[in-house]
Design a protein around this motif. Structure first.
Motif, mmCIF file in Angstrom:
data_model
loop_
_atom_site.group_PDB
_atom_site.id
_atom_site.type_symbol
_atom_site.label_atom_id
_atom_site.label_comp_id
_atom_site.label_asym_id
_atom_site.label_seq_id
_atom_site.Cartn_x
_atom_site.Cartn_y
_atom_site.Cartn_z
ATOM 1 N N UNK A 180 31.714 -9.541 32.905
ATOM 2 C CA UNK A 180 31.143 -9.490 34.244
ATOM 3 C C UNK A 180 32.220 -9.326 35.322
ATOM 4 N N UNK A 181 33.243 -10.180 35.266
ATOM 5 C CA UNK A 181 34.228 -10.142 36.357
ATOM 6 C C UNK A 181 35.120 -8.909 36.272
ATOM 7 N N UNK A 182 35.563 -8.565 35.078
ATOM 8 C CA UNK A 182 36.402 -7.372 34.955
ATOM 9 C C UNK A 182 35.585 -6.144 35.349
ATOM 10 N N UNK A 183 34.303 -6.165 34.938
ATOM 11 C CA UNK A 183 33.414 -5.075 35.333
ATOM 12 C C UNK A 183 33.357 -4.929 36.848
ATOM 13 N N UNK A 184 33.280 -6.073 37.531
ATOM 14 C CA UNK A 184 33.251 -6.024 38.998
ATOM 15 C C UNK A 184 34.569 -5.507 39.570
ATOM 16 N N UNK A 185 35.657 -6.059 39.056
ATOM 17 C CA UNK A 185 36.979 -5.643 39.552
ATOM 18 C C UNK A 185 37.177 -4.135 39.417
ATOM 19 N N UNK A 186 36.682 -3.587 38.288
ATOM 20 C CA UNK A 186 36.978 -2.182 38.004
ATOM 21 C C UNK A 186 35.830 -1.250 38.363
ATOM 22 N N UNK A 187 34.818 -1.812 39.073
ATOM 23 C CA UNK A 187 33.598 -1.035 39.280
ATOM 24 C C UNK A 187 33.814 0.264 40.055
ATOM 25 N N UNK A 188 34.848 0.329 40.876
ATOM 26 C CA UNK A 188 35.009 1.562 41.672
ATOM 27 C C UNK A 188 35.886 2.599 40.992
ATOM 28 N N UNK A 189 36.275 2.325 39.780
ATOM 29 C CA UNK A 189 37.280 3.209 39.198
ATOM 30 C C UNK A 189 36.752 4.057 38.054
ATOM 31 N N UNK A 213 33.192 0.134 30.407
ATOM 32 C CA UNK A 213 33.643 -1.152 29.895
ATOM 33 C C UNK A 213 32.597 -1.702 28.938
ATOM 34 N N UNK A 214 33.022 -2.154 27.783
ATOM 35 C CA UNK A 214 32.052 -2.615 26.792
ATOM 36 C C UNK A 214 32.251 -4.077 26.457
ATOM 37 N N UNK A 215 31.154 -4.708 26.042
ATOM 38 C CA UNK A 215 31.215 -6.087 25.570
ATOM 39 C C UNK A 215 30.805 -6.099 24.106
ATOM 40 N N UNK A 216 31.676 -6.589 23.259
ATOM 41 C CA UNK A 216 31.332 -6.663 21.854
ATOM 42 C C UNK A 216 31.554 -8.084 21.361
ATOM 43 N N UNK A 217 30.452 -8.773 21.099
ATOM 44 C CA UNK A 217 30.568 -10.141 20.595
ATOM 45 C C UNK A 217 29.751 -10.211 19.320
ATOM 46 N N UNK A 218 29.547 -11.409 18.855
ATOM 47 C CA UNK A 218 28.773 -11.546 17.630
ATOM 48 C C UNK A 218 27.318 -11.122 17.813
ATOM 49 N N UNK A 236 29.077 -1.139 30.344
ATOM 50 C CA UNK A 236 28.843 -0.666 31.694
ATOM 51 C C UNK A 236 29.353 0.765 31.732
ATOM 52 N N UNK A 237 28.506 1.673 32.089
ATOM 53 C CA UNK A 237 28.983 3.047 32.148
ATOM 54 C C UNK A 237 29.388 3.356 33.579
ATOM 55 N N UNK A 238 30.245 4.347 33.753
ATOM 56 C CA UNK A 238 30.712 4.656 35.109
ATOM 57 C C UNK A 238 29.575 5.068 36.032
ATOM 58 N N UNK A 297 27.031 -1.140 38.498
ATOM 59 C CA UNK A 297 26.577 -2.500 38.732
ATOM 60 C C UNK A 297 25.522 -2.958 37.743
ATOM 61 N N UNK A 298 25.399 -2.210 36.685
ATOM 62 C CA UNK A 298 24.382 -2.536 35.715
ATOM 63 C C UNK A 298 24.979 -2.293 34.344
ATOM 64 N N UNK A 299 24.299 -2.740 33.313
ATOM 65 C CA UNK A 299 24.831 -2.416 32.005
ATOM 66 C C UNK A 299 23.737 -1.926 31.082
ATOM 67 N N UNK A 300 24.181 -1.290 30.024
ATOM 68 C CA UNK A 300 23.249 -0.728 29.065
ATOM 69 C C UNK A 300 23.437 -1.457 27.748
ATOM 70 N N UNK A 301 22.318 -1.870 27.160
ATOM 71 C CA UNK A 301 22.415 -2.469 25.830
ATOM 72 C C UNK A 301 22.523 -1.339 24.813
ATOM 73 N N UNK A 302 23.441 -1.460 23.908
ATOM 74 C CA UNK A 302 23.583 -0.405 22.894
ATOM 75 C C UNK A 302 23.658 -1.032 21.512
ATOM 76 N N UNK A 303 23.508 -0.176 20.533
ATOM 77 C CA UNK A 303 23.662 -0.677 19.164
ATOM 78 C C UNK A 303 25.149 -0.790 18.870
ATOM 79 N N UNK A 304 25.435 -1.670 17.957
ATOM 80 C CA UNK A 304 26.835 -1.858 17.571
ATOM 81 C C UNK A 304 27.454 -0.555 17.073
#
Ligand code: ADP
Ligand code: MG
Length: 700
Positions: free
Chosen positions: A332-341, A345-350, A356-358, A362-369
């Motif tokens: 969330x925070x890195x996404x915000x910091x880098x939102x204008x660039x 940015x992806x999140x991969x957890x268990x 977040x696509x460019x 300000x939003x994110x997309x759920x994707x398959x692993x």
């Protein structure tokens, strides 16, 4: 008996003692012999009995003229009374509540006694002295056959159920039965430094013939540990210098655009650290930098600058966090910091993965692993933030340039090499971030300033956390205070030293406190419990609820994670505060006060010891982890701030790291040995020690 003999095969150690020793990290004969005395007591001077005076401490030697036990106070109290005589006179000796003594000692025995001479109802006597039978026919003192009196005796740090006396007997027996030992230091060094050989050094550190010899032995072991550590660090550094990394040019305009886009200005400490890092990235060899900074000092934004530089140069960043909550927070925070660039940015957890696509900053997309991993291989994702899943899932990066490891207390060299197994032959740069303060003086001596940046400044406007030791009668006021905070929607942590109540009931336990607080004291509030025996999933659920404000009060053991940002938490209340190290207390405190709102840390303690009060007082006064670490270092050696647990460096070596001269000597010796390049081949033991260290420093 040799170094690797397990304790279960050592005579006199039954299962009970085996377990107690294990608690101290002692599992083999080597571990045991390297459990060095904390200090010594010089009992090698024997006083003639006619010279002893009321109020003094003496060691005397003589014959037992008579000894008997009697019972007083309705037979509940045992007193053993003896008369001991040497050639100059006789003295009365009393032992209280040691009934077995009248069996252990008999008339005619030769004994050596050490204790204080006092005057009581019974007249003048030696009170409760340490004793030992003299078995040979002579009274010669110092008597090296003695173990507990009549010589310089070792005093060990005692824990419940292990006394110095017991340890002394054990150490002596083990030393006597020990096989010849292979020397661990190169002969050249032993000669040059005039160090005692290994076995002699072990004898002298436990049962010294003189305090100088004890000191010499101690110095040998300190040198040895430092020598191996430096050998390891220097050889590691040489290895890194010989591999290549993709250079990432410093883009001043880009960095300016980034800092301009932030809702705050960077602190000087953040600027300086970012500068170090961006300069490292320019070089064609892998960065290996540790970024240290107190909780809340703003390390994430510095990491984001490095990731942005890499991304704009076409290189990917893998950012690893220790838990899912932290990974989500970073996403969330890195996404915000880098939102204008314009970065993906992806999140991969268990669990659920998303990016977040460019186009949707300000939003994110759920994707398959599968899709996410495919995008990573194709280089379509700039920054992948994740947990250990990043390694477990064998994510391959098309173009990995930077690895960031957050809050792992380790250098992360191993994680880097596991992440690196992609297409590229280049080694990615590595940035480790941690809130564990290692005192600057210490860090400089081992690592040199080359690889370390410290964010030693808090963002402006942050309020000092009001820290207070609460005396027991004030507890009720503390509870009233908590209630007021919770009424206004603030959240509260309560930390306890244990999960279950202990046999002695002296330590507050989470389960008990939770029952009491949730049912009796704060029934109108949402109180939850968190401890290490709960499943990871349950723990994360509780943390998430707390983060979302669904829980008012969290009663927890020390498992509460570092780095989780709970904006509304304003009170950290710590039970049994003297049970925790200063470092840990400071980490707990860091979980509140992350905003401009005034926050509080309350310390409860049942201990009245001056030492523990002094430490808690320091916590009241000092707010920076680094200052606390420096102070702790001065007060009592590196202790828990930089112990083995956190840095993989043996505590014993740490005690000596502040000794600049010794460190320099060890560094010189390590360099020489590496230049000759014979050492590692010639000394299998040395190679083995280096390998052990390598594993300790790299692995979790
Ligand atoms: P940590 O060093 O513990 O990882 P974070 O990076 O999580 O700290 O930062 C803590 C908070 O401080 C975040 O909300 C972050 O946005 C904010 N922050 C970081 N740098 C500054 C600054 N220079 N001024 C004001 N707030 C800042
Ligand atoms: Mg952090």
């Amino acid at each position: 008996m040799n170094f690797s003999t397990p304790l279960s095969e050592v005579p006199r150690i039954g299962p009970v003692y085996e377990k107690r020793l294990k608690k101290l990290g002692i599992e083999t004969v080597r571990d045991l012999l390297f459990y060095f005395p904390r200090t010594y007591e010089n009992l090698s001077r024997i006083t003639d009995i006619k010279e002893i005076k009321e109020g003094g401490d003496y060691c005397v030697a003589g014959n037992v003229l008579q000894i008997q036990e009697r019972r007083t106070f309705r037979k509940r109290l045992s007193i053993t009374e003896a008369v001991v005589q040497d050639k100059t006179g006789a003295a009365k000796v009393l032992w209280f509540n040691q009934p077995y003594l009248s069996q252990a000692l008999a008339q005619g025995d030769k004994v050596c006694l050490a204790g204080r001479v006092v005057r009581g109802k019974e007249g003048i006597y030696i009170s409760n002295p340490a004793y030992e039978k003299i078995r040979n026919s002579q009274f010669a003192i110092p008597n090296y056959e003695l173990t507990h009196v009549g010589r310089i005796i070792p005093i060990y740090s005692e824990t419940t159920g292990i006394s110095s006396r017991w340890l002394r007997s054990l150490m002596k027996m083990v030393l006597a039965q020990l096989e010849e030992l292979q020397e661990t230091l190169p002969e050249k060094i032993l000669k040059e430094k005039k160090f005692p050989l290994l076995k002699r050094a072990l004898w002298q550190i436990h049962f010294p013939d003189s305090l100088e010899l004890a000191d010499g032995a101690r110095k040998r072991f300190a040198f040895e540990e430092l020598f191996f550590i430096l050998l390891f660090i220097i050889s590691e550094r040489q290895k890194i210098a010989s591999v290549k990394a993709p250079p990432i040019p410093f883009d001043a305009a880009l960095m300016k655009r980034f800092t301009d886009s932030l809702p705050f200005g960077l602190t000087d400490a953040q600027k300086k650290s970012a500068w170090h890092i961006l300069k490292d990235l320019e070089k064609p060899r892998p960065m290996n930098r540790l970024l240290e900074g107190d909780v809340g000092s703003g390390k994430t934004v510095v990491g984001a600058m490095a990731a942005l530089s890499a991304a704009k140069h076409g290189l990917q960043t893998a950012w690893m966090a220790p838990t899912e909550i932290l990974a989500q927070q970073h996403f969330k925070t890195v996404g915000q910091f880098l939102s204008r660039f314009n970065l993906t940015i992806a999140l991969l957890t268990g669990k659920s993965d998303r990016f977040i696509s460019p186009k949707l900053p300000n939003d994110f997309i759920e994707v398959s692993r599968e899709k996410l991993i495919k995008m990573a291989v194709q280089g379509k994702i700039h920054v992948v933030i994740g947990t250990h899943a990043l390694i477990q899932e064998k994510v391959r990066f098309g173009n990995l340039g930077l690895v960031i490891i957050d809050e792992q207390h380790r250098f992360g060299v191993r994680q880097r090499s596991e992440l690196q197994k992609g297409k590229t032959a280049l080694v990615p740069h590595l940035l480790s971030m941690t809130a564990t303060p290692i005192p600057r003086t210490l860090a400089m001596t081992i690592y040199g300033d080359l690889d370390l940046s410290i964010v030693d400044q808090m963002p402006a406007g942050r309020k000092k956390i009001i820290t207070k030791i609460i005396p027991p009668p004030q507890r009720i006021h503390a509870y009233e205070f908590l209630e007021k905070q919770m009424q206004t929607g603030k959240q509260v942590f309560v930390i306890c030293p244990r999960i279950e109540p202990s046999e002695t009931g002296e330590m507050k336990a989470v389960k008990e406190e939770y029952e009491k607080l949730s049912k009796e004291i704060f029934p109108e509030y949402e109180v939850a419990m968190l401890h290490g025996k709960m499943s990871t999933r349950t723990k994360e659920d509780v943390m998430k609820k707390f983060k979302r404000g669904k829980i008012d009060m969290l009663v927890s053991t020390s498992v509460v994670e570092v780095g989780v940002d709970i904006p509304n938490a304003t009170v950290m209340m710590i039970e049994g505060a003297d049970r925790f190290g200063l470092a840990q207390l400071h980490q707990f405190r860091g979980r509140v006060g992350r905003r401009e709102i005034q926050s509080y840390c309350f310390l409860f303690t049942e201990s009245a010891s001056a030492q523990s009060r002094k430490r808690l007082k320091a916590l009241e006064r000092l707010e920076s982890g680094f200052e606390l670490a420096e102070m702790d270092l001065k007060l009592r050696g590196p202790g828990d701030f930089v112990g083995e647990k956190q840095w993989g460096i043996p505590d014993f070596a740490m005690e000596h790291i502040a000794n600049v001269k010794l460190v320099e000597e060890a560094r010189e010796a390590a360099k020489q040995i590496l230049e000759q390049d014979i050492a590692l081949k010639k000394y299998p033991l040395l190679r083995q020690r280096v390998q052990e260290l390598r594993e300790k420093l790299h692995l979790e």
